[in-house]
Design a protein around this motif. Sequence first.
Motif, PDB file in Angstrom:
ATOM      1  N   THR A   1       0.860  -1.167   0.000  1.00  9.95           N
ATOM      2  CA  THR A   1       0.000   0.000   0.000  1.00  9.95           C
ATOM      3  C   THR A   1       0.904   1.227   0.000  1.00  9.95           C
ATOM      4  O   THR A   1       1.828   1.325   0.800  1.00  9.95           O
ATOM      5  CB  THR A   1      -0.897  -0.013   1.243  1.00  9.95           C
ATOM      6  N   LYS A   2       0.627   2.174  -0.908  1.00 15.93           N
ATOM      7  CA  LYS A   2       1.539   3.296  -1.100  1.00 15.93           C
ATOM      8  C   LYS A   2       0.798   4.638  -1.080  1.00 15.93           C
ATOM      9  O   LYS A   2      -0.420   4.706  -1.214  1.00 15.93           O
ATOM     10  CB  LYS A   2       2.269   3.171  -2.444  1.00 15.93           C
TER      11      LYS A   2
ATOM     12  N   VAL B   1       5.402   4.474   1.904  1.00 20.67           N
ATOM     13  CA  VAL B   1       4.490   3.471   2.449  1.00 20.67           C
ATOM     14  C   VAL B   1       3.394   4.161   3.244  1.00 20.67           C
ATOM     15  O   VAL B   1       3.648   5.078   4.034  1.00 20.67           O
ATOM     16  CB  VAL B   1       5.256   2.484   3.346  1.00 20.67           C
TER      17      VAL B   1
ATOM     18  N   GLU C   1       0.880   4.003   6.105  1.00 22.93           N
ATOM     19  CA  GLU C   1       0.667   3.259   7.343  1.00 22.93           C
ATOM     20  C   GLU C   1      -0.566   3.774   8.069  1.00 22.93           C
ATOM     21  O   GLU C   1      -0.878   4.964   8.044  1.00 22.93           O
ATOM     22  CB  GLU C   1       1.899   3.368   8.245  1.00 22.93           C
ATOM     23  N   ASN C   2      -1.264   2.837   8.715  1.00 20.87           N
ATOM     24  CA  ASN C   2      -2.463   3.177   9.500  1.00 20.87           C
ATOM     25  C   ASN C   2      -3.474   3.981   8.678  1.00 20.87           C
ATOM     26  O   ASN C   2      -3.987   5.015   9.117  1.00 20.87           O
ATOM     27  CB  ASN C   2      -2.068   3.968  10.755  1.00 20.87           C
ATOM     28  N   SER C   3      -3.740   3.500   7.478  1.00 24.41           N
ATOM     29  CA  SER C   3      -4.671   4.202   6.601  1.00 24.41           C
ATOM     30  C   SER C   3      -6.097   4.084   7.121  1.00 24.41           C
ATOM     31  O   SER C   3      -6.544   3.000   7.508  1.00 24.41           O
ATOM     32  CB  SER C   3      -4.603   3.624   5.187  1.00 24.41           C
TER      33      SER C   3
END
Length: 294
Positions: free
Chosen positions: A30-31, A64, A66-68
């Motif tokens: 996931t980017k 990256v 994170e914690n989306s």
Amino acid sequence: MFFKDVKFGPQEGELRFRLIHFWEARNTLTKRLNNFYGSKSKSVYRVAEPDVTIAFTWNYVLSVLENSPVPFPEDRFRFYGYEEFEAACDLGGDLYDYAGHVKLVNEQALSDSLVLDEVEIASSRRILVNVQTHDGPVMKLYIWDKAAAVFCEKFKALGKPPTVILVTTVNPKRFGGALSLSSLSSSRVFFDMDVQATREYLDWFESNTEVANRVNAEIVTKAETATIGELLSYMKQEGAKVAWFECTATIDDIVRDSAWYYIACGGCKTKATKVPTTLMCKKCGKTEIVGAAE
């Protein structure tokens, strides 16, 4: 910004996405992307429907995510079947994904004793897998270069021949008159339990072994050696059916009057240019080269 909102030209918005297809990419993560360019999608070798392609600029930032707060689904695939690949063959259009159960690997039947010839694969840079989707025809799937190396690595890690294979972004082509699928630099290879799609296919296979084994791939793709005379005799038979043959030959001589014959640069193999006293190569920029017959 959403993908549907991307326009042509430079973009300063932020895209958050799950990476599925990316030329030369090795990891699907996931980017988050900043600074990108919207360009028109090519009409050949497409992997998605939108008219705008996300192109990376010189100052792009890819990090990256994170914690989306937004959940991202697993990889999504666009599958095609035999009839659809047949219709798209050699058209250079959209690239689709293909999944099925393995019948042969480099013309070897599946067994626990199957061992890949890694030296031969490294030399030829390809693996030939005969694959069947459900109860459809057996198709030849050519896996090239990096994807072939990944196939070998995953094969050894699995410890046995895979039952199910999924290859992304395949190109339908006709080799020797027969419909085949060919991997590209963007293609990825998945086996039995790697992703949800292969797990679902494996469940179907284990519940429908009678249907899955209805076609004997060894008969369909059996390799037989024949001489030119034997092929001519076969063609003259009144009841002869249409058949395809793969011919292997050794170049014995080059006819110098043929349009295919030319003198090339001994270095880069580009066709040499004749000047009054020597040969030159426009590609290398050299005014005097050693020529080689090609």
